[in-house]
Design an enzyme around this catalytic site. Structure first.
Site, mmCIF file in Angstrom:
data_model
loop_
_atom_site.group_PDB
_atom_site.id
_atom_site.type_symbol
_atom_site.label_atom_id
_atom_site.label_comp_id
_atom_site.label_asym_id
_atom_site.label_seq_id
_atom_site.Cartn_x
_atom_site.Cartn_y
_atom_site.Cartn_z
ATOM 1 N N HIS A 1 52.275 -13.355 -10.741
ATOM 2 C CA HIS A 1 53.116 -14.444 -11.251
ATOM 3 C C HIS A 1 52.613 -15.005 -12.580
ATOM 4 O O HIS A 1 53.411 -15.505 -13.389
ATOM 5 C CB HIS A 1 53.175 -15.580 -10.228
ATOM 6 C CG HIS A 1 53.818 -15.184 -8.940
ATOM 7 N ND1 HIS A 1 53.663 -15.906 -7.776
ATOM 8 C CD2 HIS A 1 54.613 -14.125 -8.610
ATOM 9 C CE1 HIS A 1 54.328 -15.336 -6.794
ATOM 10 N NE2 HIS A 1 54.911 -14.241 -7.270
ATOM 11 N N HIS B 1 51.523 -12.672 -0.218
ATOM 12 C CA HIS B 1 52.184 -11.848 -1.242
ATOM 13 C C HIS B 1 51.339 -11.716 -2.497
ATOM 14 O O HIS B 1 51.765 -11.100 -3.468
ATOM 15 C CB HIS B 1 53.577 -12.385 -1.570
ATOM 16 C CG HIS B 1 53.618 -13.835 -1.954
ATOM 17 N ND1 HIS B 1 53.054 -14.319 -3.123
ATOM 18 C CD2 HIS B 1 54.162 -14.905 -1.330
ATOM 19 C CE1 HIS B 1 53.260 -15.612 -3.200
ATOM 20 N NE2 HIS B 1 53.911 -16.006 -2.131
ATOM 21 N N HIS B 2 50.144 -12.300 -2.501
ATOM 22 C CA HIS B 2 49.152 -12.087 -3.560
ATOM 23 C C HIS B 2 49.678 -12.474 -4.947
ATOM 24 O O HIS B 2 49.356 -11.829 -5.948
ATOM 25 C CB HIS B 2 48.654 -10.634 -3.554
ATOM 26 C CG HIS B 2 48.470 -10.068 -2.192
ATOM 27 N ND1 HIS B 2 47.668 -10.678 -1.247
ATOM 28 C CD2 HIS B 2 49.014 -8.975 -1.583
ATOM 29 C CE1 HIS B 2 47.712 -9.972 -0.127
ATOM 30 N NE2 HIS B 2 48.522 -8.950 -0.305
ATOM 31 N N CYS B 3 50.489 -13.538 -4.978
ATOM 32 C CA CYS B 3 51.091 -14.000 -6.243
ATOM 33 C C CYS B 3 51.897 -12.885 -6.903
ATOM 34 O O CYS B 3 51.915 -12.757 -8.134
ATOM 35 C CB CYS B 3 50.033 -14.540 -7.202
ATOM 36 S SG CYS B 3 49.171 -15.993 -6.598
ATOM 37 N N ALA B 4 52.540 -12.066 -6.079
ATOM 38 C CA ALA B 4 53.400 -10.983 -6.576
ATOM 39 C C ALA B 4 54.606 -10.872 -5.653
ATOM 40 O O ALA B 4 54.870 -9.823 -5.065
ATOM 41 C CB ALA B 4 52.631 -9.670 -6.643
#
Length: 417
Positions: free
Chosen positions: A133, A371-374
């Site tokens: 992100h 979501h691992h900033c994705a």
């Protein structure tokens, strides 16, 4: 301070990280497989910060007393050491509080009409569906502020950038992409992406957060215009990030933040600004963090980044092999090692990623879940969340075995075996 490490001696390396000796809940030794989120710090980094703060702490670039001089020297020597580590010139590195701020600095300035290569209405900004992100939302905001259009490269079914999914024309002003995915582990084709961007007259911005700690990186050789990476992911302190910018571009760019330290002269009517990189370092800088990050760069450099990369590739290959042998486990990203590294993100059929993470934690194995900033990337694959194991120089093959065993336990625990 421990003895310096001149080769990849895992026992010696692990001795430099006291936290790895921790015994976790249930009496299990810690297997820290979350370095893609934040890495652990060696004694050399802790000692460097402590020595600076207890012997030479002072305000940099201000005054004329000895502590100020020592602090300034340490700060600028740190810049030089970090520049050497990533193949840049000293005056091409700007210190920020993290990589997210570094990327926001570039995106903000690209919307400033004082910059001759600023983005405007009708222009196109390009990124990829693979991004964290931090390398997506700033470009969304730049498009919103300027009236530009945001477009992106798609992702193939095995988690690589689909180079055939987008054509670049002369309306494209900036192309921003990751060097190394924080989810699929893929290494992106930097030279091809840079070539296409530059042929269209666009600037390139590289998210190098997941590459700088894990493989040799030479920013000049890569040919990118800007790059960002963070300290806490490369064995360094929190609160320190780095922006690389080509010298001629930084010289033309107006400031992002304003205030003390970044000025040349000030009157009540206006101000003129210091040369780069000081122009982009408003206020009191994070001096001890720079000292610590420089120590981390020297530490990794002493081991050798080629050795670090080779070691981590062995761990990733073992993790892929082990997880692929478990029924119901799906790996997000390539299952071969071609242009691939850490991390390894995966799902267990019928078991939520958070539950997988909890079972692993009960066995002392630390992974990230979510979501691992994705989030757009996870949506591309129809997933709400994955579990992610990410490796660093201090991890071992035994820890990979514990990961695989823990995933097997999670399937048994939730009745999926």
């Amino acid at each position: 301070m421990t003895a310096s490490v001149n080769s990849l001696d895992l026992a010696a390396i692990r001795a430099d990280f006291p936290i790895l000796k921790r015994i976790m809940r249930g009496g299990n030794p810690l297997a820290y497989l979350d370095s893609g989120a934040t890495s652990q710090r060696p004694l050399q980094v802790l000692d460097a910060e402590r020595e600076f703060l207890t012997a030479s702490n002072g305000a940099v670039h201000r005054g004329a007393h000895q502590l100020m001089e020592e602090a300034t020297d340490a700060y600028e020597q740190g810049r030089a050491d970090i520049a050497l580590f990533v193949g840049a010139d000293t005056d091409e590195l700007v210190f920020t509080k993290n990589a997210t701020e570094a990327l926001n600095l570039v995106s903000y300035v690209l919307g400033d009409s004082r910059f001759e290569r600023a983005v405007g209405p009708g222009d196109v900004i390009v990124t990829t569906e693979l991004e964290h992100h931090a390398n997506l939302i700033p470009w969304q905001e730049l498009a919103r502020r300027t009236g530009a259009t945001l477009r992106w490269y798609g992702v193939t079914d095995d988690g690589r950038i689909d180079l055939d999914s987008l054509y670049l024309d002369d309306r494209v002003k900036v192309v921003a992409f990751t060097h190394h995915s924080n989810v699929t582990g893929v290494l992106t084709p930097v030279s091809e992406l840079v070539s296409r961007a530059h042929q269209s007259g666009a600037l390139t911005v590289l998210d190098a957060c997941q590459s700088v700690p894990h493989q040799p990186v030479d920013l000049h050789e890569l040919g990118v215009d800007f790059a960002a990476f963070s300290g806490h992911k490369m064995l360094g302190p929190n609160g320190i990030g780095v922006l690389y910018g080509r010298r001629e571009l930084l010289a033309q760019m107006p400031p992002f933040l304003t205030g003390g330290s970044m000025i040349e002269t000030v009157t009540m009517e206006g101000a003129t600004y210091a040369p780069a990189p000081q122009r982009f370092e408003a206020g009191t800088p994070m001096t001890s963090q720079v000292v610590g990050l420089a120590a981390a760069a020297r530490y990794l450099g002493a081991i050798g980044m080629a050795a670090v990369e080779a070691h981590e590739r062995e761990l990733v290959a073992a993790a892929i092999e082990g997880l692929s042998g478990i029924d119901g486990v799906r790996i997000l990203g390539p299952t071969s090692m071609r242009d691939r590294g850490s991390p390894v993100a995966f799902v267990v059929e019928g078991v939520h990623a958070h539950d997988v993470g909890q079972v692993l934690d009960d066995g002392g194995v630390a992974v990230r879940v979510g979501h691992h900033c994705a989030l757009p990337l996870h949506r591309r694959f129809g997933l709400a969340a994955t579990a992610r194991a990410s490796f660093a120089v201090y991890n071992t093959a035994d820890e990979v075995d514990r990961l695989v065993a823990g995933v097997r336990r999670s399937r048994h625990f939730f009745g999926r075996a």
